[in-house]
Design an enzyme around this catalytic site. Sequence first.
Site, PDB file in Angstrom:
ATOM      1  N   GLU A 165       0.837  -1.200   0.000  1.00  0.00           N
ATOM      2  CA  GLU A 165       0.000   0.000   0.000  1.00  0.00           C
ATOM      3  C   GLU A 165       0.875   1.254   0.000  1.00  0.00           C
ATOM      4  OE1 GLU A 165      -2.459   0.335   3.491  1.00  0.00           O
ATOM      5  OE2 GLU A 165      -3.130   2.360   2.994  1.00  0.00           O
TER       6      GLU A 165
ATOM      7  N   ASP B  50      -1.412  -0.924   5.636  1.00  0.00           N
ATOM      8  CA  ASP B  50      -1.306  -0.351   6.974  1.00  0.00           C
ATOM      9  C   ASP B  50      -2.294  -1.015   7.926  1.00  0.00           C
ATOM     10  OD1 ASP B  50       0.649   1.371   6.178  1.00  0.00           O
ATOM     11  OD2 ASP B  50      -0.749   3.002   5.684  1.00  0.00           O
TER      12      ASP B  50
ATOM     13  N   ASP C 133      -4.553   0.034   9.690  1.00  0.00           N
ATOM     14  CA  ASP C 133      -5.650   0.932  10.051  1.00  0.00           C
ATOM     15  C   ASP C 133      -6.842   0.628   9.138  1.00  0.00           C
ATOM     16  OD1 ASP C 133      -5.005   1.908   7.584  1.00  0.00           O
ATOM     17  OD2 ASP C 133      -4.123   3.777   8.321  1.00  0.00           O
TER      18      ASP C 133
ATOM     19  N   ASP D 156      -8.092   2.189   6.558  1.00  0.00           N
ATOM     20  CA  ASP D 156      -7.824   2.314   5.128  1.00  0.00           C
ATOM     21  C   ASP D 156      -7.102   1.077   4.606  1.00  0.00           C
ATOM     22  OD1 ASP D 156      -9.033   4.494   4.168  1.00  0.00           O
ATOM     23  OD2 ASP D 156      -7.274   5.830   4.232  1.00  0.00           O
TER      24      ASP D 156
END
Length: 650
Positions: free
Chosen positions: A435, A508, A510, A512
Amino acid sequence: MAEKKYDAKDIVVLEGLEAVRLRPGMYIGTTGSKGMHHLLWEIVDNAIDEISNGYGDTITITINTDNSVTVEDNGRGIPVDEHPTLHKSGVEVVYTTLHAGGKFNTENYKFSGGLHGVGASVTNALSKWCNVTVYKGGKEYYIGFHSYMDENGKMHSGVPVEPIKMVGKTNKSGTKVTFLPDSEMFGNLKFNFETICSRAKELAFLNKGLKIKLVDLNSDREELYHYEGGISDFVEYLAEGKSKLFSTPIYFHGEDKNFDLEVAFIYTDSYTESFFSFVNNIPTIEGGTHETGFRSAFTKVMNDYARSNNFLKDKEPNLLGEDFREGITCVLNVKMNNVQFEGQTKTKLGNPEAKTLVESITLRQLSAILRDKKSSSKAEVIVNKAKGAAKVREAAKKAKELTRAKNSAENFNLVGKLAASTSKNRENAELFIVEGDSAGGSAKQGRDRRFQAILPLRGKPLNAEKKRIDQVLANEEIRTIISALNTGIGEDFDLSSLRYNKVIILSDADQDGAHIRAILLTFFFRYMRELINDGHVFIGLPPLYKVYKKEYSEYVYSDNELPDAIARAGRNYNLQRYKGLGEMNPEQLWDTTMDPAKRNLIQVTIEDAAQAERMVTTLMGDDIEARKKYINEYANFDKEDEFLKNYKKI
Ligand code: 28F
């Protein structure tokens, strides 16, 4: 090596319950959270069997504060009189005899989900204690079981404390069971209300009219699941968030000796197929003979309809099954005896008779529905959708041929962003899909270029759910992945051409990152399913923290591990929190996330991918209101990433 689970045909030997404790994996799969919940489902299965045979309508499941669970139904109550040959009460037989279900099934029950499961005795064997109350014929009966070690260190599992006895009068009818999973087996695992809710909801959909009440005494939460529409309601629920092409699902059912089938389906403007099949309430994720039978009959009935109503001209060829299935959301529910489950995860129905039975029931029932004038507007919608799909299929085929014909220069362009590995050896070749360009840059510098290739993904690649296959192919991010893997997609997928043995998604930790991962998994699930089934897809686990001092540093991969790591570091430690992969320099990224000797990878299972698909479907369908509702309810962006939280590292 994976241990073999017992099949119904194995019901011959009656082992003692101690066998269950010696090899719990053989009976409940794992002694993790899933296995502990399995204890509950064994009991619930018995209650459902009783209710689906016409006795009672309600099951109440209560999570008690001591982590015991109570299940109660309002059926006839397990027989309390003495079993003719075993000289024990019916209750004691059910709770102390392995596979007791198999001995009684055909006489008392038409079908038994418990045939696949291994019965209440397994729950008893793996519980510290288990109490059964039966309400029957105006009387209340009680029997308690317990598991303990005697003075000689010998284990006794699930033995009755006393024979069953009448303890009072009642005007109730039914069975109530409370058990405490033994912490010797399951540690301090706790029952999870949400996990229980989602399976209970599925069971309520699959068993029309059944009421399942759930109570969590730890949090005072309550839920009631009850669907008079059964799988028709299920289909509407699954299609929530998408635009439906007609208002109510098409439903039919049919039966044969020892065989029940019901099917419900609706169409949405999606371009993909959502098919959910169940046998004896168990999801058949890998499909099987019942699905094959349905598909072939469905295609035939629809083509016949299209032809006899002049939607297809004489010279036009038949539409394909895949054309008719574009945009379908379908639930297929089979109840039958002597099921054989096959496949990698034992979720594929193998019984050959299921194909012919589903085929003949579908041919008969579905053609009857289509003959009815009331269905003609739905049928027309389906045929038109299929004709649209066929057109696109033809166009995509031409486009693909064109692409193939072009020289490889374009292909070279496609993989331009890919930092390939130098060795040609596929055996240990790895592709990291990373990413963000900055993390991608670090990964390119930090990697071992002999066997690791890096593909940075800019932003979110497209949502595979919403697009037609030709649009999926047109998306640059996806095309890059397809060319890098070299396998082709969909019908053309060829595993033997795979260039990388491990495909590792690095996003990541998180929301997203979770989103990007879900989109990629959805793409693999829909267009390269074999890649997942064959065990090539992995999630890389980046660290969340670094705890360090002058001479000491340690990476921490989950919030749970943080307190221990801080304790190890001692006083005056520094804590760095990584908000994303991009914050790590190349050496750190190699050390923590890429080095095969140290990194943590999660192997993606087909269930993970199916779940990701469901999330993507709900989050990103066309219905904006439903999407907002979903985000408000489930996507708390401060929360740590649920997927990573629930998985053990490997
Ligand atoms: C909370 C869990 O286990 N409910 C059950 C019954 C009812 C019968 C039954 C069960 C026959 C002899 C094996 C009653 N009357 N809930 C439950 N309800 N098992 S389990 O029979 C079991 C077989 O032993 C039942 C007449 N026939 C069957």
